[in-house]
Design an enzyme around this catalytic site. Structure first.
Site, short mmCIF file in Angstrom:
data_model
loop_
_atom_site.label_atom_id
_atom_site.label_comp_id
_atom_site.label_asym_id
_atom_site.label_seq_id
_atom_site.Cartn_x
_atom_site.Cartn_y
_atom_site.Cartn_z
CD GLU A 84 -2.72 1.07 2.59
OE1 GLU A 84 -3.23 2.12 3.00
OE2 GLU A 84 -2.85 -0.03 3.17
CG ASP A 85 1.52 2.98 3.19
OD1 ASP A 85 0.60 3.44 2.51
OD2 ASP A 85 1.41 2.70 4.39
#
Length: 725
Positions: free
Chosen positions: A93-94
């Protein structure tokens, strides 16, 4: 696994990352093998490299968060893949790491867990609520494949809640509300009470900091006055159990802050009313001893009637087992006592997490695992029938641990239902087919209607019929997710099938008018038509025709063209031979009889396409038909089937003398003519005359004429007419 990360454990031994990783390694070394510890270290190196340069709002390096999540799971004795997934849960996600990278380095198992926890970033949602709902839906579906997904997510959410301090108040409130609405009930549903209590307390503090502080201070002040009473009660219980030679542990139990607040808020009680209840837990070795202890404490202090609950014989939906009783203790204070085995206590604290925490003790967590498996299976059913993510979330909230009642089938099987459940909820809980075909029921051998609410301990026998089908009105009173989704699914499928059948009949009629038969349509022509009209299947096209979204005449004419892709336009001066569509009036939701004119068999009728709803049938004399006739493509000729049967509503206007008993005479006459009154509306009334609009059921036009003729013979009837608009 050969992780290609180059970064090693932080070089500074006093950095937060190094301290956390050392703490994690110490916990893992208690139950993992050296090769598994090496795998965890490789996952940490990969995570640290990809999160390098990222910081949390609190100022610490981002990798500290995944490490804290992994530590929470290590305390639950999570397996090596679960720990690795916790360390890597934010990399997709990051960071620029992909799921494929994780598969190559750490295997499919870890990659699937990480992907299950990862939020959907490419969401074209209209609102933030839809985006949130879609993410929760994705997580729940991943959870149905592997329960470790929710374990990682709960640990992740717990650490996020602990570090909310730096957030804006509005963002704190939003995150805490989401946690309280979704994550704490899930933890509760899986029996993970320890995590649930921590989350609830943190949410309470984030949402209502002032109330949290005042309540915390009040508890701190009141605690000193309670010590003496607690010690007196504790000693009394211990001494009596020792005299009976029962081996057990007795613990004073302080209520959780959020639990106290919730009771005060919901039951409108003062703090002193709640805090004057003293709570104790007694743990012993086996179930027999639990019941023996119950008898001993009931002999020691008087029990309060109606406050005893046996969750050992009838466990809660999340597998929780215990005996609960409330006694009147010394000084007249109420004492809550929970009696359970050591195994039950571990299960009540850890729930499904006990599968990892106490793996060595065979069979002890089977009950919780089975109930968790049943619940995730129900989640799949919700997913299949939910229209969208918001529907899914609504169904999930309803399903998350309601208050329960226990009812019995005629064979003596126990069915667990939420409080205020109806007969229909019970029928669907037994089997979907029984729910779909139920018509009435017996409670303790007494006939009752379907909307009757069930009480604890009753025996329910459902009466079914082969012709019966779910009624949309059931949705007004069913409360279980299974019943609600079962009804919606059936009605959705039923309406779709009705639309397809009607669409096929309409298309066959139009083809017949053009001198063509439906059998003349080849598969190649169908394929060309679907391509030209941008439909994937013939059923989808027929459904749209049946629902009035596509005009059957235009589709039939397009099928009749040599070039199927030709654009067809219906000119105002173009005429067509038309044969009427034959209807029975009982086709269901796709053919409806207009309420403005209430057509009945024998009336000249006309049909209107109502986009998305099908055909609405009007009487030819209805004042609404002239507008429809102006738009040639919106209407079609229809005729009643000669064999049309059933009861149809019709409305008559009666002017009668206003005297006592007139309505009773009218009702009696209508009943004698084999009809039933559905509604009576008094349109006008004075001292002499009453004008009433009566809606009654008739077989056909002839039946109505006979009823009106019979009513005219009554001396009290001054005038009678049928209303057609």
């Amino acid at each position: 696994m050969n992780a290609q990360a180059t970064t090693s454990i932080p070089s500074t031994p006093d950095s937060p990352e190094h301290i956390l990783f050392t703490q994690l390694s110490a916990l893992l070394s208690e139950y993992l093998e050296p090769p598994q510890l090496k795998q965890v270290q490789q996952a940490y190196q990969f995570g640290e490299q990809h999160h390098l340069g990222q910081f949390r709002k609190s100022g610490e390096a981002y990798i500290c968060h995944p490490l804290a999540v992994a530590i929470s799971l290590a305390k639950m004795r999570m397996d090596v893949h679960g720990i690795m997934a916790a360390i890597l849960h934010d990399v997709i996600e990051d960071t620029d790491a992909s799921k494929q990278d994780i598969i190559e380095l750490f295997g499919d198992d870890v990659a699937e867990l990480v992907d299950g926890v990862t939020k959907l970033t490419q969401l074209n949602s209209i609102t933030k609520a839809e985006a949130q709902a879609e993410n929760v839906r994705k997580m729940c579906l991943a959870m149905t494949k592997d329960l470790r997904v929710i374990m990682v997510k709960l640990a992740d959410r717990l650490h996020n809640m602990k570090t909310l301090g730096v957030m804006r108040p509005d963002k704190k409130f939003r995150i805490a509300k989401e946690t309280l609405d979704i994550y704490t009930p899930i933890a509760n549903r899986l029996g993970m009470n320890k995590i649930r209590h921590q989350l609830e307390s943190l949410c309470f503090e984030a949402m209502y900091p002032m109330r949290h502080r005042i309540l915390k201070e009040a508890i701190k002040k009141a605690r000193g006055h309670r010590k003496e009473i607690i010690e007196t009660i504790n000693n009394s219980i211990r001494n009596r159990l020792e005299q009976a030679e029962v081996v057990c542990e007795v613990h004073g139990r302080e209520k959780h802050l959020y639990s106290i607040y919730n009771k005060m808020h919901l039951k409108k009680l003062s703090f002193s009313d709640i805090f004057d209840v003293y709570a104790f837990r007694i743990h012993c070795e086996d179930v027999d001893t639990c019941y023996r202890i119950l008898g001993i404490v009931h002999n020691l202090f008087n029990p309060i009637p109606g406050k005893f609950k046996d969750y050992i014989a009838l466990p809660k939906a999340n597998g929780y087992q215990s005996l609960h009783t409330v006694l009147i203790g010394p000084y007249g204070v109420p004492i809550e006592i929970q009696i359970r085995t050591h195994q039950m206590h571990r299960m009540s604290e850890s729930g499904i997490a006990a599968h990892w925490l106490y793996k060595s003790e065979n069979g002890e967590n089977t009950n919780s695992k089975t109930r968790a498996a049943e619940w995730v299976h129900d989640l799949l059913e919700i997913q299949k029938t939910a229209g969208n993510s918001l529907d899914f979330i609504e169904s999930l909230k309803i399903d998350l641990f309601p208050q329960e009642i226990f009812v019995f089938t005629p064979q003596g099987n126990i069915i667990k239902l939420p409080r205020k459940a109806s007969i229909v909820d019970f029928a669907y809980a037994v089997h979907t087919d029984i729910g779909n075909s139920c018509v009435s029921a017996r409670i303790n051998k007494r006939l009752v209607p379907l909307q009757s609410q069930l009480d604890n301990g009753v025996t329910v026998e459902v009466i079914t019929a082969s012709w019966a089908r779910p009624n949309p009105l059931w949705l007004n009173y069913v409360i279980t997710t299974k019943a609600r989704t079962g009804i919606r699914s059936y009605l959705k499928h039923f309406k779709q099938q009705e639309a397809i059948n009607l669409g096929r009949r309409l298309l066959e009629k139009e083809l017949s008018d053009l001198g063509k038969h439906v059998d003349d349509i080849t598969e190649e022509m169908q394929a060309q038509l679907l391509t030209a009209l941008k439909y994937t299947t013939m059923d989808n096209l027929l459904s749209d025709i049946g629902l009035g979204n596509k005009m059957p005449f235009l589709v039939a004419k397009q099928l009749n063209q040599e070039d199927i892709h030709a654009q067809i336009k219906l000119n105002d001066n173009e005429t067509r031979k038309e044969s009427p569509l034959i209807i029975k009036g009982t086709e269901g939701m796709i053919v409806t009889l207009a309420k403005c004119c209430r057509p009945i068999p024998g009336d000249p009728i006309i049909g209107y396409f109502n986009p998305g709803k099908g055909i609405v049938v009007h009487n030819h004399e209805c004042h609404n038909t002239p507008d429809g006739r102006k738009r040639q493509t919106d209407w079609l000729e229809v005729e009643w089937c000669p064999e049309a049967s059933g009861d149809y509503p019709a409305e008559i206007r009666i002017e009668l003398e206003n005297r006592r008993g007139t309505l009773a005479t009218i009702a009696s006459t209508i009943s004698q003519m084999d009809s039933n009154i559905e509604n009576v509306y008094i349109a006008d009334q004075d001292a002499r005359v009453s004008v009433d609009l009566v809606t009654l059921t008739v077989k056909d036009r002839k039946h109505l004429a006979n009823i009106m003729r019979q009513l005219k013979k009554l001396p009290i009837v001054l005038k009678i007419t049928r209303t057609k608009a």
